[in-house]
Design a protein around this motif. Structure first.
Motif, mmCIF file in Angstrom:
data_model
loop_
_atom_site.group_PDB
_atom_site.id
_atom_site.type_symbol
_atom_site.label_atom_id
_atom_site.label_comp_id
_atom_site.label_asym_id
_atom_site.label_seq_id
_atom_site.Cartn_x
_atom_site.Cartn_y
_atom_site.Cartn_z
ATOM 1 N N GLY A 129 0.212 -3.616 -4.027
ATOM 2 C CA GLY A 129 0.327 -4.029 -5.415
ATOM 3 C C GLY A 129 0.475 -5.527 -5.619
ATOM 4 N N ARG A 130 0.610 -6.288 -4.544
ATOM 5 C CA ARG A 130 0.734 -7.743 -4.689
ATOM 6 C C ARG A 130 -0.524 -8.341 -5.313
ATOM 7 N NH1 ARG A 130 3.261 -9.666 1.140
ATOM 8 N NH2 ARG A 130 5.310 -8.707 0.915
ATOM 9 N N LYS A 131 -0.318 -9.359 -6.124
ATOM 10 C CA LYS A 131 -1.444 -9.976 -6.812
ATOM 11 C C LYS A 131 -2.210 -10.935 -5.917
ATOM 12 C CE LYS A 131 0.478 -9.570 -11.465
ATOM 13 N NZ LYS A 131 0.864 -10.282 -12.704
ATOM 14 N N ASP A 132 -1.511 -11.589 -4.990
ATOM 15 C CA ASP A 132 -2.171 -12.570 -4.140
ATOM 16 C C ASP A 132 -2.556 -11.940 -2.807
ATOM 17 O OD1 ASP A 132 -1.767 -14.547 -6.043
ATOM 18 O OD2 ASP A 132 0.238 -14.987 -5.275
ATOM 19 N N PRO A 133 -3.713 -12.339 -2.236
ATOM 20 C CA PRO A 133 -4.075 -11.868 -0.893
ATOM 21 C C PRO A 133 -2.978 -12.213 0.100
ATOM 22 C CG PRO A 133 -5.902 -13.028 -1.929
ATOM 23 C CD PRO A 133 -4.702 -13.247 -2.803
ATOM 24 N N SER A 134 -2.663 -11.298 0.985
ATOM 25 C CA SER A 134 -1.558 -11.545 1.906
ATOM 26 C C SER A 134 -1.683 -10.633 3.117
ATOM 27 C CB SER A 134 -0.215 -11.284 1.201
ATOM 28 O OG SER A 134 -0.180 -9.960 0.681
ATOM 29 N N ARG A 135 -0.747 -10.758 4.039
ATOM 30 C CA ARG A 135 -0.671 -9.890 5.210
ATOM 31 C C ARG A 135 0.799 -9.608 5.476
ATOM 32 N NH1 ARG A 135 -4.004 -11.572 9.069
ATOM 33 N NH2 ARG A 135 -2.846 -10.698 10.780
ATOM 34 N N GLN A 136 1.079 -8.429 6.004
ATOM 35 C CA GLN A 136 2.469 -8.038 6.230
ATOM 36 C C GLN A 136 2.530 -6.969 7.313
ATOM 37 O OE1 GLN A 136 4.581 -6.823 2.693
ATOM 38 N NE2 GLN A 136 6.173 -5.771 3.837
ATOM 39 N N GLU A 137 3.537 -7.084 8.144
ATOM 40 C CA GLU A 137 3.790 -6.060 9.158
ATOM 41 C C GLU A 137 4.773 -5.037 8.582
ATOM 42 O OE1 GLU A 137 6.143 -5.869 13.349
ATOM 43 O OE2 GLU A 137 4.642 -7.472 13.143
ATOM 44 N N ILE A 138 4.426 -3.761 8.704
ATOM 45 C CA ILE A 138 5.257 -2.692 8.151
ATOM 46 C C ILE A 138 5.480 -1.636 9.229
ATOM 47 C CG2 ILE A 138 5.387 -0.855 6.406
ATOM 48 C CD1 ILE A 138 3.661 -2.583 4.592
ATOM 49 N N SER A 139 6.729 -1.236 9.392
ATOM 50 C CA SER A 139 7.053 -0.188 10.367
ATOM 51 C C SER A 139 7.268 1.136 9.647
ATOM 52 C CB SER A 139 8.294 -0.574 11.170
ATOM 53 O OG SER A 139 9.413 -0.717 10.310
ATOM 54 N N LEU A 140 6.813 2.235 10.280
ATOM 55 C CA LEU A 140 6.944 3.570 9.706
ATOM 56 C C LEU A 140 7.534 4.517 10.733
ATOM 57 C CD1 LEU A 140 3.429 3.910 7.988
ATOM 58 C CD2 LEU A 140 5.580 3.265 6.900
ATOM 59 N N LEU A 141 8.326 5.456 10.268
ATOM 60 C CA LEU A 141 8.887 6.485 11.130
ATOM 61 C C LEU A 141 8.060 7.748 10.934
ATOM 62 C CD1 LEU A 141 11.229 6.875 13.145
ATOM 63 C CD2 LEU A 141 12.542 7.891 11.268
ATOM 64 N N GLN A 142 7.320 8.136 11.967
ATOM 65 C CA GLN A 142 6.449 9.303 11.888
ATOM 66 C C GLN A 142 6.749 10.248 13.045
ATOM 67 O OE1 GLN A 142 2.504 7.608 11.898
ATOM 68 N NE2 GLN A 142 2.551 7.131 9.720
ATOM 69 N N LYS A 143 7.137 11.486 12.678
ATOM 70 C CA LYS A 143 7.463 12.513 13.681
ATOM 71 C C LYS A 143 8.487 12.009 14.695
ATOM 72 C CE LYS A 143 2.947 14.752 13.272
ATOM 73 N NZ LYS A 143 1.736 15.209 13.979
ATOM 74 N N PHE A 151 -0.865 -4.958 7.934
ATOM 75 C CA PHE A 151 -1.728 -4.775 6.769
ATOM 76 C C PHE A 151 -2.190 -6.136 6.263
ATOM 77 C CE2 PHE A 151 -1.418 -0.278 5.768
ATOM 78 C CZ PHE A 151 -0.307 0.101 6.503
ATOM 79 N N GLU A 152 -3.459 -6.187 5.895
ATOM 80 C CA GLU A 152 -4.035 -7.422 5.368
ATOM 81 C C GLU A 152 -4.818 -7.086 4.109
ATOM 82 O OE1 GLU A 152 -6.516 -9.470 8.073
ATOM 83 O OE2 GLU A 152 -7.056 -11.059 6.674
ATOM 84 N N LYS A 153 -4.555 -7.827 3.041
ATOM 85 C CA LYS A 153 -5.234 -7.606 1.768
ATOM 86 C C LYS A 153 -6.062 -8.833 1.408
ATOM 87 C CE LYS A 153 -4.452 -6.702 -3.169
ATOM 88 N NZ LYS A 153 -3.455 -6.409 -4.228
ATOM 89 N N SER A 154 -7.293 -8.597 1.029
ATOM 90 C CA SER A 154 -8.137 -9.692 0.558
ATOM 91 C C SER A 154 -9.009 -9.174 -0.579
ATOM 92 C CB SER A 154 -9.001 -10.248 1.693
ATOM 93 O OG SER A 154 -9.801 -9.230 2.247
ATOM 94 N N TYR A 155 -9.432 -10.100 -1.443
ATOM 95 C CA TYR A 155 -10.237 -9.720 -2.600
ATOM 96 C C TYR A 155 -11.717 -9.868 -2.296
ATOM 97 C CZ TYR A 155 -6.036 -9.607 -5.475
ATOM 98 O OH TYR A 155 -4.826 -9.281 -6.004
ATOM 99 N N ILE A 156 -12.528 -9.058 -2.956
ATOM 100 C CA ILE A 156 -13.983 -9.144 -2.852
ATOM 101 C C ILE A 156 -14.493 -9.758 -4.152
ATOM 102 C CG2 ILE A 156 -16.124 -7.859 -2.541
ATOM 103 C CD1 ILE A 156 -14.494 -5.657 -1.259
#
Length: 466
Positions: A129-143, A151-156
């Protein structure tokens, strides 16, 4: 982006066609079992008439004939990185299998608001949902296990970088690298093992930029034989295409996309994660993780090309043409006079019916080739329909455009003299902006009307000749 929702559109079209097709069948079943309820009405023609009306309405209202090719689908599904493509309203336009597997998404997602499919992952939802292109490391607990994702977000944007068409989210599973980094802090031996066996290139330098060490992956990536061949090089001037791109210690914990020079002179696109290692709050040395993204950049360029070009002819598509029309319309006085051409291939349906669609496609490509020969780099020529083309000619008077049409007709005449088996006929309309005209759409409408008038004249001439 015109092709992003193709699969979802195709399924909707298929369901609608099936629904309309079974209406007469259900009506006849009702007639056979309950004839008294219909009091002698001949139900078959009635139902087929209703079905025909519905089909006609759907074909034009829902554009059921506008089925976009999905030529690029295999590109993103073959990547090891998760790809999520969103439209301007943050709805899911496409998602590859890798992204689904990463987050265990099994329900259909195309057309769904991204916040709905990421409801179980608030951190990812917030990042997207961030408005500016960015990158972020996210940890998840799965099983019961902890996983790390980058994750990296960029606009087209369109080719002019003026209109935002959507955004791309790239997810990379970095669990192995993150856990390995944690182990590095505990064991120098483990660090050395990872350092040497990493598929990514890794280097360590002094704060002044002199190489201390690098792994074999980086040596191979840059095309050198041994580490010692690189250790003595000046990093900025010998390895970077643009020396100013070389990271400095004050740019700690940043990711750079740049270009490096291999030993043989070839240029590669790379992504460098740069960080500074401190000892008692003093910078001790710098390290970088280098990834070759040359192939990824090619795929991104292919995706962008497919979103703006017609695949059969290589010309711009309707989506790009409409975006350019809006751009010129914003400041039309700067481009005056503007001339618009509308072109339609005559008798294409007859050729498709009698000789087959491959033959018709050849004719469309030949028409595109001839039209492309008359436009300048500053002109916008697009295939806007099956056999329809439009061209916007900025800074072109009516007289100049007519002269260029004369060259086009001469080229067409020469082609037909040498292609008796597959002659090409075009209906052409031309319109130029008037002094006080501020709306390019009205110019296009005038051009279309003249093209259709030309087409009717050609049909009438053919009938009289027969």
């Amino acid at each position: 982006i015109g092709a992003f929702r193709a699969r979802h559109t195709f399924r909707t079209q298929a369901r609608m066609l099936i629904f309309f097709s079974v209406i007469p069948l259900l009506a006849n079943i009702a007639y056979n079992f309950f004839p008294q309820a219909l009091q002698g009405i001949e139900i078959t023609p009635v139902m087929f008439s209703i079905t025909g009306i519905l089909m006609f309405f759907a074909l034009f209202y829902y554009k059921l004939l506008d089925i976009t090719p999905i030529a690029w689908e295999t590109l993103i599904d073959g990547l090891n990185e998760g790809i999520l493509i969103l439209d301007k309203q943050n709805r899911v336009a496409d998602i590859n299998n890798t992204f689904r597997d990463m987050l265990h998404l099994d329900k259909p997602a195309i057309g769904t608001p991204v916040c709905d499919i990421l409801a179980a992952y608030p951190d990812i939802k917030k990042f997207v949902g961030r408005k500016d292109p960015s990158r972020q490391e996210i940890s998840l607990l799965q099983k019961g296990k902890k996983y790390f994702f980058l994750f990296e977000k960029s606009y087209i944007y369109d080719q002019k970088n003026e209109y935002r068409l959507g955004s791309i989210i790239i997810a990379r599973d970095i669990t192995f690298y993150r856990k390995a980094q944690q182990e590095i802090l505990q064991s120098e031996e483990k660090f050395r093992t990872l350092f040497e066996q990493s598929l990514d290139g890794i280097y360590i330098t002094t704060t002044e930029g002199k190489f201390i060490d690098l792994n074999q992956s980086l040596v191979n990536m840059l095309g050198y034989g041994q580490k010692k061949d690189i250790l003595s090089l000046d990093r900025a001037s010998r390895l970077y295409l643009h020396p100013a791109d070389c990271p400095e210690p004050e740019q700690n914990n940043q990711v750079f996309v740049t270009q490096l020079k291999k030993k043989n002179g070839r240029i590669i696109d790379v992504e460098i994660s740069f960080s500074v290692i401190h000892d008692q709050d003093q910078p001790k040395y710098c390290q970088g993780i280098v990834r070759d993204i040359t192939e990824r950049k090619k795929i991104e360029d292919q995706l962008k090309y497919l979103s703006f070009h017609d695949q059969l002819t290589g010309l711009y598509n309707r989506n790009y043409f409409e975006q350019e029309m809006k751009r010129i319309n914003k400041d039309i006085s700067r481009f005056m006079p503007v001339t618009v051409l509308s072109v339609d291939i005559n008798n294409l349906k007859v050729i498709n019916d009698r000789q087959g669609h491959p033959r018709g496609d050849q004719l469309i490509k030949k028409a595109a080739e001839i039209l492309a020969g008359m436009v300048r780099k500053t002109d916008i020529l697009a295939r806007v329909g099956g056999d329809e083309f439009n061209a916007i000619l900025p800074d072109t008077s009516k007289e100049t455009a007519i002269a260029r049409l004369g060259n086009l007709e001469q080229t067409l005449k020469e082609y037909n003299q040498n292609s008796i088996q597959m002659p090409l006929s075009m209906a052409i309309g031309l319109a130029t902006t008037q002094e006080d005209e501020k709306n390019l759409l009205e110019v296009i409408r005038r051009s279309d009307r003249r093209m259709y008038a030309h087409k009717r004249m050609a049909k009438s001439r053919d009938l009289n000749a027969n």
